[in-house]
Structure formats: C-alpha cells, structure tokens
Design a protein around this motif. Structure first.
Motif, short mmCIF file in Angstrom:
data_model
loop_
_atom_site.label_atom_id
_atom_site.label_comp_id
_atom_site.label_asym_id
_atom_site.label_seq_id
_atom_site.Cartn_x
_atom_site.Cartn_y
_atom_site.Cartn_z
N SER A 110 35.99 58.91 15.49
CA SER A 110 36.47 58.09 13.56
C SER A 110 36.62 59.78 13.19
O SER A 110 37.23 59.46 12.03
CB SER A 110 36.13 57.49 12.98
OG SER A 110 34.55 58.07 12.42
N PHE A 111 35.56 60.82 13.20
CA PHE A 111 35.99 62.11 12.34
C PHE A 111 36.92 62.94 13.09
O PHE A 111 37.59 63.47 12.16
CB PHE A 111 34.73 62.33 12.05
CG PHE A 111 34.44 61.45 11.17
CD1 PHE A 111 33.74 62.04 9.37
CD2 PHE A 111 32.56 61.16 11.44
CE1 PHE A 111 33.48 62.10 9.24
CE2 PHE A 111 31.74 61.02 11.03
CZ PHE A 111 31.76 60.67 9.43
N TRP A 112 37.38 62.33 14.24
CA TRP A 112 38.69 63.56 14.74
C TRP A 112 39.83 63.71 14.22
O TRP A 112 40.65 62.22 13.55
CB TRP A 112 39.18 63.28 16.15
CG TRP A 112 39.59 64.51 17.07
CD1 TRP A 112 40.93 64.22 17.29
CD2 TRP A 112 39.22 65.27 17.74
NE1 TRP A 112 41.17 65.14 18.06
CE2 TRP A 112 40.18 65.94 18.62
CE3 TRP A 112 38.27 65.30 18.27
CZ2 TRP A 112 39.56 66.73 19.34
CZ3 TRP A 112 37.70 66.46 19.01
CH2 TRP A 112 39.01 67.33 19.87
N GLY A 113 39.68 64.94 13.80
CA GLY A 113 41.68 65.13 13.25
C GLY A 113 41.36 65.35 11.52
O GLY A 113 40.05 65.36 10.84
N GLY A 114 42.27 66.56 11.38
CA GLY A 114 42.30 67.16 10.29
C GLY A 114 40.55 68.39 9.81
O GLY A 114 40.18 68.90 10.77
N SER A 115 40.20 68.14 8.78
CA SER A 115 39.11 69.39 8.13
C SER A 115 38.10 68.91 9.18
O SER A 115 36.58 69.46 8.61
CB SER A 115 39.06 69.26 7.12
OG SER A 115 38.56 68.00 6.02
N THR A 116 37.67 67.48 9.75
CA THR A 116 36.31 66.91 9.73
C THR A 116 36.32 66.98 11.62
O THR A 116 35.35 66.37 11.95
CB THR A 116 35.81 65.98 9.54
OG1 THR A 116 37.93 64.73 9.65
CG2 THR A 116 35.88 65.38 8.24
N ARG A 117 37.49 68.01 11.93
CA ARG A 117 37.49 67.94 13.29
C ARG A 117 36.04 68.75 13.61
O ARG A 117 35.36 68.04 14.99
CB ARG A 117 38.75 68.43 13.98
CG ARG A 117 38.80 68.57 15.95
CD ARG A 117 39.48 68.96 15.77
NE ARG A 117 40.38 68.02 16.02
CZ ARG A 117 41.75 67.70 16.03
NH1 ARG A 117 42.20 68.68 16.58
NH2 ARG A 117 42.96 67.17 16.19
N PRO A 118 35.13 69.99 13.13
CA PRO A 118 34.14 70.04 13.77
C PRO A 118 32.80 69.51 13.83
O PRO A 118 32.07 69.53 14.08
CB PRO A 118 34.34 71.50 12.81
CG PRO A 118 35.29 71.57 12.66
CD PRO A 118 36.19 70.78 12.38
#
Length: 94
Positions: free
Chosen positions: A49-57
């Motif tokens: 659910s965090f995959w994508g944008g600035s939360t990928r790390p």
C-alpha cells in the motif's frame, strides 16, 4: 477526532499483540508461529500500500523486514523449535 482515537487505540493494541508474539517466539511457544506469520503477511500488504511516490523507500523497508521474518520463521531450526510436540514438555508416560 473519533477516527484518530480509535485508530490510535487499535495500533497500540496491535503493538501489544506483537510484543506478546515476540515473547512467545523467544520462548519457542508453539502458539506464536501462526500469529507471527499472519502479522508478517499483513506487513507485506502494508508495504504494497505504500508503494509509489515518496513512500517507496518505506515500502521497501517494510517488505524486506517482513520477508526476512518469514524466512526466519520457516527455517528448519525454527520449524523444529516451534513444532507442536506433546512429548517435549512432558516426560513419557510408562
């Protein structure tokens, strides 16, 4: 306000449950394996659910931690230690 409060209470309870599971794994209690696997599968979904944008790390860290724990739980030594063996805790009955 209500949603934030209920989410906080839920996450505190979830964290407490994780501490109990960790204690059970440390003591090699057979009951702790199932909840540990379940929580790591939840963490993999959370990473997705965090995959994508600035939360990928954050997603990568969560996924790597969850997969690492799952690999550790399913190792042969861990499986043997957490196996439900009724003769392990009790002496044989003659």
């Amino acid at each position: 306000m209500g949603l934030g409060l209920t989410t906080t209470v839920f996450l505190i309870a979830y964290g407490g449950g994780l501490l109990l599971i960790a204690r059970g794994l440390f003591r090699a209690s057979t009951w702790s394996r199932g909840p540990a696997v379940f929580t790591q599968l939840i963490q993999v979904l959370m990473a997705y659910s965090f995959w994508g944008g600035s939360t990928r790390p954050v997603s990568v860290v969560l996924a790597l931690a969850a997969v690492g724990v799952l690999l550790a739980i399913f190792q042969k030594a861990s499986t043997e230690a957490l196996k439900d063996d009724p003769t392990r805790d009790h002496p044989p009955v003659l």
